[in-house]
Design a protein around this motif. Sequence first.
Motif, PDB file in Angstrom:
ATOM      1  N   ALA A 155     -18.559  -6.962  -4.671  1.00  0.00           N
ATOM      2  CA  ALA A 155     -17.828  -8.236  -4.638  1.00  0.00           C
ATOM      3  C   ALA A 155     -17.760  -8.797  -3.223  1.00  0.00           C
ATOM      4  CB  ALA A 155     -16.427  -8.039  -5.189  1.00  0.00           C
ATOM      5  N   SER A 156     -17.493  -7.909  -2.249  1.00  0.00           N
ATOM      6  CA  SER A 156     -17.356  -8.403  -0.870  1.00  0.00           C
ATOM      7  C   SER A 156     -18.721  -8.816  -0.309  1.00  0.00           C
ATOM      8  CB  SER A 156     -16.684  -7.351   0.019  1.00  0.00           C
ATOM      9  OG  SER A 156     -17.315  -6.118  -0.116  1.00  0.00           O
ATOM     10  N   ARG A 157     -19.806  -8.245  -0.844  1.00  0.00           N
ATOM     11  CA  ARG A 157     -21.141  -8.675  -0.416  1.00  0.00           C
ATOM     12  C   ARG A 157     -21.447 -10.058  -1.010  1.00  0.00           C
ATOM     13  NH1 ARG A 157     -23.921  -4.447  -2.137  1.00  0.00           N
ATOM     14  NH2 ARG A 157     -23.075  -3.185  -0.472  1.00  0.00           N
ATOM     15  N   THR A 193      -6.635  -9.248   3.958  1.00  0.00           N
ATOM     16  CA  THR A 193      -5.596  -9.623   4.914  1.00  0.00           C
ATOM     17  C   THR A 193      -5.815 -11.055   5.390  1.00  0.00           C
ATOM     18  OG1 THR A 193      -5.598  -7.346   5.620  1.00  0.00           O
ATOM     19  CG2 THR A 193      -4.527  -8.910   7.096  1.00  0.00           C
ATOM     20  N   ALA A 228     -10.925 -12.976   6.541  1.00  0.00           N
ATOM     21  CA  ALA A 228     -12.199 -12.441   7.036  1.00  0.00           C
ATOM     22  C   ALA A 228     -12.620 -11.283   6.148  1.00  0.00           C
ATOM     23  CB  ALA A 228     -12.026 -11.969   8.467  1.00  0.00           C
ATOM     24  N   ILE A 229     -13.858 -11.352   5.680  1.00  0.00           N
ATOM     25  CA  ILE A 229     -14.307 -10.348   4.699  1.00  0.00           C
ATOM     26  C   ILE A 229     -15.597  -9.688   5.149  1.00  0.00           C
ATOM     27  CG2 ILE A 229     -15.012  -9.979   2.304  1.00  0.00           C
ATOM     28  CD1 ILE A 229     -13.299 -12.395   1.543  1.00  0.00           C
ATOM     29  N   PHE A 277      -1.177  -9.499   3.500  1.00  0.00           N
ATOM     30  CA  PHE A 277      -2.413  -9.677   2.746  1.00  0.00           C
ATOM     31  C   PHE A 277      -2.155 -10.332   1.401  1.00  0.00           C
ATOM     32  CE2 PHE A 277      -1.016  -5.503   1.229  1.00  0.00           C
ATOM     33  CZ  PHE A 277      -1.410  -5.473  -0.100  1.00  0.00           C
ATOM     34  N   GLN A 296     -13.460  -0.242  -9.965  1.00  0.00           N
ATOM     35  CA  GLN A 296     -13.437  -0.998 -11.237  1.00  0.00           C
ATOM     36  C   GLN A 296     -13.272  -0.058 -12.429  1.00  0.00           C
ATOM     37  OE1 GLN A 296     -12.852  -4.076 -11.184  1.00  0.00           O
ATOM     38  NE2 GLN A 296     -13.339  -4.368  -9.044  1.00  0.00           N
ATOM     39  N   GLU A 335      -9.971 -10.038  -8.760  1.00  0.00           N
ATOM     40  CA  GLU A 335      -9.058 -10.103  -7.598  1.00  0.00           C
ATOM     41  C   GLU A 335      -9.313  -8.928  -6.660  1.00  0.00           C
ATOM     42  OE1 GLU A 335      -5.076  -9.811  -9.254  1.00  0.00           O
ATOM     43  OE2 GLU A 335      -5.366  -7.662  -9.500  1.00  0.00           O
ATOM     44  N   HIS A 336      -9.325  -9.232  -5.361  1.00  0.00           N
ATOM     45  CA  HIS A 336      -9.477  -8.180  -4.340  1.00  0.00           C
ATOM     46  C   HIS A 336      -8.479  -8.439  -3.220  1.00  0.00           C
ATOM     47  CE1 HIS A 336     -13.206  -6.041  -5.575  1.00  0.00           C
ATOM     48  NE2 HIS A 336     -13.340  -7.141  -6.300  1.00  0.00           N
ATOM     49  N   PRO A 337      -7.918  -7.377  -2.640  1.00  0.00           N
ATOM     50  CA  PRO A 337      -6.952  -7.588  -1.561  1.00  0.00           C
ATOM     51  C   PRO A 337      -7.633  -7.847  -0.221  1.00  0.00           C
ATOM     52  CG  PRO A 337      -7.144  -5.237  -2.070  1.00  0.00           C
ATOM     53  CD  PRO A 337      -8.098  -5.949  -2.971  1.00  0.00           C
ATOM     54  N   THR A 381       0.844  -1.203   0.000  1.00  0.00           N
ATOM     55  CA  THR A 381       0.000   0.000   0.000  1.00  0.00           C
ATOM     56  C   THR A 381       0.880   1.254   0.000  1.00  0.00           C
ATOM     57  OG1 THR A 381      -0.227  -0.310   2.360  1.00  0.00           O
ATOM     58  CG2 THR A 381      -2.083  -0.963   1.049  1.00  0.00           C
ATOM     59  N   LEU A 432      -6.461   1.147  -1.749  1.00  0.00           N
ATOM     60  CA  LEU A 432      -5.264   1.340  -2.564  1.00  0.00           C
ATOM     61  C   LEU A 432      -5.357   2.596  -3.419  1.00  0.00           C
ATOM     62  CD1 LEU A 432      -4.496  -2.306  -3.664  1.00  0.00           C
ATOM     63  CD2 LEU A 432      -3.402  -0.990  -1.898  1.00  0.00           C
ATOM     64  N   GLU A 435      -3.547   0.895   5.384  1.00  0.00           N
ATOM     65  CA  GLU A 435      -4.823   1.355   4.838  1.00  0.00           C
ATOM     66  C   GLU A 435      -5.455   0.246   4.026  1.00  0.00           C
ATOM     67  OE1 GLU A 435      -4.253   5.302   2.951  1.00  0.00           O
ATOM     68  OE2 GLU A 435      -2.501   5.278   4.248  1.00  0.00           O
ATOM     69  N   PHE A 436      -6.787   0.138   4.134  1.00  0.00           N
ATOM     70  CA  PHE A 436      -7.510  -0.870   3.360  1.00  0.00           C
ATOM     71  C   PHE A 436      -8.015  -0.263   2.061  1.00  0.00           C
ATOM     72  CE2 PHE A 436      -8.885  -4.388   6.535  1.00  0.00           C
ATOM     73  CZ  PHE A 436      -7.553  -4.678   6.734  1.00  0.00           C
ATOM     74  N   GLY A 479     -19.016  -3.721  -0.485  1.00  0.00           N
ATOM     75  CA  GLY A 479     -19.386  -3.350  -1.853  1.00  0.00           C
ATOM     76  C   GLY A 479     -19.883  -4.586  -2.570  1.00  0.00           C
TER      77      GLY A 479
HETATM   78  C1  LIG Z   1      -4.169  -4.047   1.924  1.00  0.00           C
HETATM   79  C2  LIG Z   1      -5.650  -4.288   2.052  1.00  0.00           C
HETATM   80  C3  LIG Z   1      -6.119  -5.231   2.933  1.00  0.00           C
HETATM   81  C4  LIG Z   1      -7.494  -5.451   3.061  1.00  0.00           C
HETATM   82  N1  LIG Z   1      -7.942  -6.383   3.938  1.00  0.00           N
HETATM   83  C5  LIG Z   1      -9.272  -6.593   4.091  1.00  0.00           C
HETATM   84  C6  LIG Z   1      -9.764  -7.575   4.993  1.00  0.00           C
HETATM   85  O1  LIG Z   1      -9.011  -8.285   5.675  1.00  0.00           O
HETATM   86  N2  LIG Z   1     -11.103  -7.719   5.094  1.00  0.00           N
HETATM   87  C7  LIG Z   1     -11.988  -6.954   4.368  1.00  0.00           C
HETATM   88  O2  LIG Z   1     -13.187  -7.149   4.513  1.00  0.00           O
HETATM   89  N3  LIG Z   1     -11.542  -6.026   3.514  1.00  0.00           N
HETATM   90  C8  LIG Z   1     -10.220  -5.818   3.341  1.00  0.00           C
HETATM   91  N4  LIG Z   1      -9.775  -4.889   2.439  1.00  0.00           N
HETATM   92  C9  LIG Z   1     -10.759  -4.094   1.692  1.00  0.00           C
HETATM   93  C10 LIG Z   1     -11.257  -4.905   0.507  1.00  0.00           C
HETATM   94  O3  LIG Z   1     -10.232  -5.084  -0.435  1.00  0.00           O
HETATM   95  C11 LIG Z   1     -12.387  -4.140  -0.163  1.00  0.00           C
HETATM   96  O4  LIG Z   1     -13.422  -3.981   0.773  1.00  0.00           O
HETATM   97  C12 LIG Z   1     -12.943  -4.900  -1.327  1.00  0.00           C
HETATM   98  O5  LIG Z   1     -11.981  -4.993  -2.343  1.00  0.00           O
HETATM   99  C13 LIG Z   1     -14.179  -4.156  -1.795  1.00  0.00           C
HETATM  100  O6  LIG Z   1     -14.581  -4.602  -3.062  1.00  0.00           O
HETATM  101  P1  LIG Z   1     -16.129  -4.486  -3.463  1.00  0.00           P
HETATM  102  O7  LIG Z   1     -16.237  -4.739  -4.924  1.00  0.00           O
HETATM  103  O8  LIG Z   1     -16.940  -5.301  -2.551  1.00  0.00           O
HETATM  104  O9  LIG Z   1     -16.503  -2.981  -3.120  1.00  0.00           O
HETATM  105  P2  LIG Z   1     -16.488  -1.638  -3.963  1.00  0.00           P
HETATM  106  O10 LIG Z   1     -17.788  -0.947  -3.746  1.00  0.00           O
HETATM  107  O11 LIG Z   1     -16.028  -1.873  -5.349  1.00  0.00           O
HETATM  108  O12 LIG Z   1     -15.353  -0.850  -3.200  1.00  0.00           O
HETATM  109  C14 LIG Z   1     -15.401  -0.519  -1.809  1.00  0.00           C
HETATM  110  C15 LIG Z   1     -14.009   0.019  -1.438  1.00  0.00           C
HETATM  111  O13 LIG Z   1     -12.992  -0.958  -1.684  1.00  0.00           O
HETATM  112  C16 LIG Z   1     -12.001  -0.475  -2.614  1.00  0.00           C
HETATM  113  N5  LIG Z   1     -11.718  -1.564  -3.579  1.00  0.00           N
HETATM  114  C17 LIG Z   1     -12.617  -2.202  -4.358  1.00  0.00           C
HETATM  115  N6  LIG Z   1     -12.019  -3.141  -5.092  1.00  0.00           N
HETATM  116  C18 LIG Z   1     -10.708  -3.099  -4.776  1.00  0.00           C
HETATM  117  C19 LIG Z   1      -9.570  -3.838  -5.204  1.00  0.00           C
HETATM  118  N7  LIG Z   1      -9.640  -4.826  -6.099  1.00  0.00           N
HETATM  119  N8  LIG Z   1      -8.374  -3.499  -4.682  1.00  0.00           N
HETATM  120  C20 LIG Z   1      -8.286  -2.498  -3.779  1.00  0.00           C
HETATM  121  N9  LIG Z   1      -9.308  -1.792  -3.309  1.00  0.00           N
HETATM  122  C21 LIG Z   1     -10.513  -2.078  -3.808  1.00  0.00           C
HETATM  123  C22 LIG Z   1     -12.632   0.693  -3.300  1.00  0.00           C
HETATM  124  O14 LIG Z   1     -11.665   1.668  -3.681  1.00  0.00           O
HETATM  125  C23 LIG Z   1     -13.577   1.250  -2.235  1.00  0.00           C
HETATM  126  O15 LIG Z   1     -12.884   2.093  -1.352  1.00  0.00           O
HETATM  127  C24 LIG Z   1      -8.407  -4.685   2.278  1.00  0.00           C
HETATM  128  C25 LIG Z   1      -7.922  -3.747   1.375  1.00  0.00           C
HETATM  129  C26 LIG Z   1      -6.573  -3.552   1.249  1.00  0.00           C
HETATM  130  C27 LIG Z   1      -6.066  -2.538   0.269  1.00  0.00           C
END
Ligand SMILES: Cc1cc2nc3c(=O)[nH]c(=O)nc-3n(C[C@H](O)[C@H](O)[C@H](O)COP(=O)(O)OP(=O)(O)OC[C@H]3O[C@@H](n4cnc5c(N)ncnc54)[C@H](O)[C@@H]3O)c2cc1C
Length: 436
Positions: free
Chosen positions: A283-285, A263, A276-277, A242, A149, A259-261, A73, A435, A432-433, A281
């Motif tokens: 994808a995470s939903r 930890t 743990a997720i 992560f 995206q 792909e999503h990051p 990050t 990027l 920071e979570f 948003g």
């Molecule tokens: C280093 C790091 C570690 C993380 N660890 C965890 C964890 O342990 N548990 C957890 O629940 N979440 C974690 N997250 C956050 C997780 O990556 C986002 O919540 C997830 O990618 C959201 O995707 P979405 O499509 O559901 O949401 P969206 O609505 O698309 O996005 C919600 C937020 O997530 C960010 N995001 C979306 N997709 C990505 C991606 N591919 N890469 C980076 N950021 C993205 C967006 O900028 C926005 O701020 C971490 C993020 C980072 C950068």
Amino acid sequence: MSPALARSLIWVAALLPALAVVVLIREGDLASPSAALNFLGRLTGIAGLALMLASAILSCRVPGFDRPFGGLTKLWKTHHYLATAAFLLLLAHPLLLAFAAAPVSMEAAVATLVPSGANWGLWTGWAALVLMMLFLGPGYRFFGEPDYQRWKYLHRLAAPAVILALAHTFLLARTLPWFWEMVLWVGLAALAVVSISYRFVWSRTFGRLPYRIERVERPANNVVELELAAAGQPLRYEAGQFVYLTPRDPNLANGRGEEHPYTLSSAPGEPNLRIAIKALGDASRAIQDVAVGSEALVEGPYGGFFPQTSSPEAPELWIAGGIGVTPFLGRARHLASLGEAVDIVMIFCVQDEARAVWLDEFRELASRLPGFVFNMHYFYQQGPLDGTFLSEHCPNVAARTVYICGPGPLLTIAQQVALQAGVPRTRIVTEEFDLL
Ligand SMILES: Cc1cc2nc3c(=O)[nH]c(=O)nc-3n(C[C@H](O)[C@H](O)[C@H](O)COP(=O)(O)OP(=O)(O)OC[C@H]3O[C@@H](n4cnc5c(N)ncnc54)[C@H](O)[C@@H]3O)c2cc1C
């Protein structure tokens, strides 16, 4: 070497071509205001292109490469700042050259700015700048909350922008001797190509490890903890690092193959990975309903949040906010599995009791890990985290290294509180979570 120093060295290396131009300055380059402006115009062009290529080189995402720089990050923040500086310099570059031409004639100044006919040198330069505006713009909060995206798709314009900027340079460059000009740009461009090929070809073919979703736990309403079993070579990692997770469950409503990051919340000694997720948003939903037995790919590990070892001689304060608790969960599980004494105070900040996920497990870990003290902070009862809470719950704050992970506002408040408590900035480490 500290991560901040390592990141500063990236800037020095990226600015070396511009420094060489300054060192090799000729007498005539500063002979008149017009010559000086022309020199500055060429200098900003060289510095801008070198920073742009350095930024491209940093996008490679090789596991382990990010650690000396404080984690991926932090490295990607540097990538972002390099690209911003490159853009500003490249914007100044044609303006300075036009101002330099103005004393000759207005036509000459306009001809420097506005390409006409088959002036490919200028067309390629402007095309590169316009593409830069398009792919950099959505990454700035100034233009509204970035959509990840959309940002990712637009970021693909970076490759044609770099190619056009190089073409512009090959067609018009005349600051350094031709041979050195070639060596410089071909060398940097080759490094950028290797780096981008690694990222988009090699790592996708060989860098992603196959896993299978073994179990899905539901510690809270909108949080799942996935357990993944290796279907081939297992990942080696340190606590709190992560990975990029690509779920392949064909029935996922969203985010399949994306792909999503996330930890790792497991301890490195465990046979399986745990992630743990929280539903934040699309994808995470959707992944909250991922099928047990489905495949997933794991790429990593990345990050350098924690030091590799922990001891009572190096006391720590952990401040976690919301789902930002996951690196601490992984580290606490790991330290408990080692069973060695530590000196760690943890403060877990959440809105209310409903969001205090893993509370029982943290309390249980605190009861068997000597020197690990666990505290909860509820925003709705206690207000924002402040110095009074900190001094009541954490002895000798100023002597500790402070690790903070959570949403942006908590990160800001926790840093301020730690600084006010006398912790030097160099001993405050944040993750920071986000990027972007
Ligand atoms: C280093 C790091 C570690 C993380 N660890 C965890 C964890 O342990 N548990 C957890 O629940 N979440 C974690 N997250 C956050 C997780 O990556 C986002 O919540 C997830 O990618 C959201 O995707 P979405 O499509 O559901 O949401 P969206 O609505 O698309 O996005 C919600 C937020 O997530 C960010 N995001 C979306 N997709 C990505 C991606 N591919 N890469 C980076 N950021 C993205 C967006 O900028 C926005 O701020 C971490 C993020 C980072 C950068």
